[in-house]
Structure formats: C-alpha cells, structure tokens
Design a protein around this motif. Structure first.
Motif, PDB file in Angstrom:
ATOM      1  N   ALA A 176      -4.772  10.856   1.115  1.00 56.26           N
ATOM      2  CA  ALA A 176      -4.101  11.580   0.032  1.00 56.26           C
ATOM      3  C   ALA A 176      -5.037  11.853  -1.139  1.00 56.26           C
TER       4      ALA A 176
ATOM      5  N   ILE B 229       0.840  -1.202   0.000  1.00 60.05           N
ATOM      6  CA  ILE B 229       0.000   0.000   0.000  1.00 60.05           C
ATOM      7  C   ILE B 229       0.873   1.250   0.000  1.00 60.05           C
ATOM      8  N   ARG B 230       1.920   1.257   0.802  1.00 61.27           N
ATOM      9  CA  ARG B 230       2.827   2.402   0.825  1.00 61.27           C
ATOM     10  C   ARG B 230       3.501   2.599  -0.530  1.00 61.27           C
TER      11      ARG B 230
ATOM     12  N   ASP C 231      -4.270   6.905   9.370  1.00 61.23           N
ATOM     13  CA  ASP C 231      -2.885   7.037   8.931  1.00 61.23           C
ATOM     14  C   ASP C 231      -2.192   5.711   8.655  1.00 61.23           C
TER      15      ASP C 231
ATOM     16  N   THR D 143      -4.000   5.593   4.282  1.00 53.59           N
ATOM     17  CA  THR D 143      -2.934   6.419   3.717  1.00 53.59           C
ATOM     18  C   THR D 143      -3.316   6.920   2.323  1.00 53.59           C
ATOM     19  N   LEU D 144      -3.826   6.013   1.493  1.00 56.12           N
ATOM     20  CA  LEU D 144      -4.261   6.404   0.148  1.00 56.12           C
ATOM     21  C   LEU D 144      -5.500   7.282   0.206  1.00 56.12           C
TER      22      LEU D 144
ATOM     23  N   LEU E 131      -5.080   1.343   4.024  1.00 53.30           N
ATOM     24  CA  LEU E 131      -5.688   2.098   2.929  1.00 53.30           C
ATOM     25  C   LEU E 131      -6.019   3.524   3.329  1.00 53.30           C
TER      26      LEU E 131
ATOM     27  N   ARG F  32      -6.461   9.627  -3.111  1.00 53.29           N
ATOM     28  CA  ARG F  32      -6.151   8.756  -4.245  1.00 53.29           C
ATOM     29  C   ARG F  32      -7.253   7.744  -4.549  1.00 53.29           C
TER      30      ARG F  32
ATOM     31  N   HIS G  59       1.102   4.259  -2.803  1.00 50.79           N
ATOM     32  CA  HIS G  59       1.055   5.682  -2.440  1.00 50.79           C
ATOM     33  C   HIS G  59       2.245   6.428  -3.029  1.00 50.79           C
TER      34      HIS G  59
ATOM     35  N   ALA H 110      -3.675   7.318  -8.777  1.00 50.90           N
ATOM     36  CA  ALA H 110      -4.848   8.000  -8.230  1.00 50.90           C
ATOM     37  C   ALA H 110      -6.118   7.459  -8.878  1.00 50.90           C
TER      38      ALA H 110
END
Length: 254
Positions: free
Chosen positions: A69, A38-39, A60, A65-66, A63, A71, A42, A47
């Motif tokens: 952002a 996942i990172r 945080d 994280t995405l 998913l 995305r 990112h 996107a």
C-alpha cells in the motif's frame, strides 16, 4: 491504579500510531507475525512508517500488506525473502533499506530494550556492513543515492570488531501464544524468534495474544509485563489465522 493492560479492539490498540512512526515488529517470515495488529495499522491509514523487522512478510500477508500500500518508507531488516514488491520498491528507489546481519539485528533490538546504547561485534568486519557503502536507497537511474556510513572498529583480543548501535522504536507489535492482563507473554516454539526482542525495543509495546489468561505462571514468562503496555486478546478465528509461507513435505521412503 489498575495493572490491567487489556485493550478491547485492534483499532483501539494502534490508534496513536501516526504517520512517520517507527515500529519494531516480531515474527520471522510468516511465523509469529502480529497479523491482526498489522491489519489494524493498515486500516488506520498511517503512512511513512519506519519498520524494524527481520523481513517484510510476503506480498499479501504480514508487513507485505503495508508495503504494497506504499505505507512503509524505511525498513531495517535481515532478509528480503520472496517478497517481490519489497525487492521492486528497493531497486526502484522507492524504499530505503538497511540490511543488517540477523544476529546483529536481534542484539540491537535487545540492547535497546535493556538500555545498552551500543556494542561491538565481529559480524560485518571487512564487508560493506563495517566499511560502509552498502546501498540504503537507489536513485531513479539505478545509482546509489544513499549509502551506509563506515562504522567504528576496535580490536579486542587481537580481533577487529565493529560498533553497532541499539534500536529503540516508537512502538512494537508482537504476537504471543499466551498472555495475561499484566502484559506477561509466552511464545510458542518457532514464534519465539524476534518477538521477545522486538517487544523489548518499543517505547509502547502492543501484543496480540492467542490464549488470554488471568495470570501466567512466572516460570512460563518469556517477556515480562514491564516491557508491554497493551494486550489484545484475539478471537478464536484470529488466533487460528497462521499462514504458511512455503509448505514442504518429506518425500516418500521405500
């Protein structure tokens, strides 16, 4: 022809995941999530992603994280959980969300993996899942901009059942406790949740593996290598990165 599916880096493993791709992602909460992959997604900048997963992690991690952002364009899942940003984006009309009963979601992924196009289930009969009208996307003014359509209903043994379609995604991201160079995977304890069925549903399935071995014993295999195209052996530090969503302890007894 080599059968070695080992990939040298996370960036290489996800390099062809582009804008608009659909992803089936394993894990439940933060248990068994493919955090390293996942990172890497990112970091790649991909996107407008369309994600199928039980939930979207936390604000945080995973998913989340995405999502944070911006995305992710659409989520098919069962549980919003404690991800405040997920709830905010959905209610603000920034994110399309298809909520699916948890067992139905698992079976839709499994069906996609084995080539069954659709199936009937009693789950959702008499609700907005079957009747339609479940908000998928809200408008800026809070009105329902996109709602779920009604589903076909048939009677089996005197009981109504709704028709659910299979899910197949462009890619699947999963995390296994053990895996070999042929793509055979084994999942530990609770991490054997949505990982096997998510792995089945990807046209290209990418697995991050905590303990990489030359060959798994056939009796240990939970997901056969025929479903897996790429295997990423994790470093000890990456393998140990297993956050807990909510730590609870038993109370003291007298």
């Amino acid at each position: 022809m080599t059968m070695d599916k080992t990939i040298g880096s996370a960036a290489e493993a996800v390099a062809d995941i582009g804008d608009g791709a659909s992803l089936a992602v394993g894990g439940f909460g933060l248990c068994g999530i493919p955090e390293t992959l996942i990172r890497a997604v990112h970091a790649s900048g991909a996107a407008d992603l369309r994600v199928v997963s039980n939930n979207c992690g936390v604000d945080d991690r995973g998913l989340g994280t995405l999502l944070g952002a911006g995305r992710i364009a659409r989520v098919t899942g069962s549980y919003v959980g404690e991800n405040k940003e997920f709830a905010r984006q959905y209610l603000a009309g920034e994110l399309e969300v298809e909520l699916v009963p948890q067992g139905t979601l698992a079976e839709r992924l499994r069906a996609g993996g084995v080539g069954v196009p659709a199936f009937y289930t009693p789950a959702g009969v008499g609700t907005q899942i079957g009747d339609g009208g479940l908000p998928w996307r809200y408008g800026p003014d809070g009105s329902v901009a996109v709602a779920s359509p009604p589903k076909e209903v048939r009677v089996f043994d005197g009981r109504d059942h709704v028709l659910e379609t299979a899910i197949v995604c462009d890619f699947a991201l999963v995390r296994a406790e053990r895996g070999d160079r042929y793509g055979n995977l084994a999942f530990a304890r609770s991490a054997r949740n949505f990982n096997p069925v998510a792995g089945m549903a990807g046209r290209v399935t990418i697995a991050e593996v905590e303990h990489f071995v030359d060959a798994l014993d056939p009796d240990e295999v939970h997901l056969p290598g025929v479903f897996v195209q790429r295997v990423l052996p994790l470093t000890p530090e990456q393998a140990a990165d297993k956050p807990i969503e909510r730590r609870t302890v038993a109370g003291r007894t007298s």
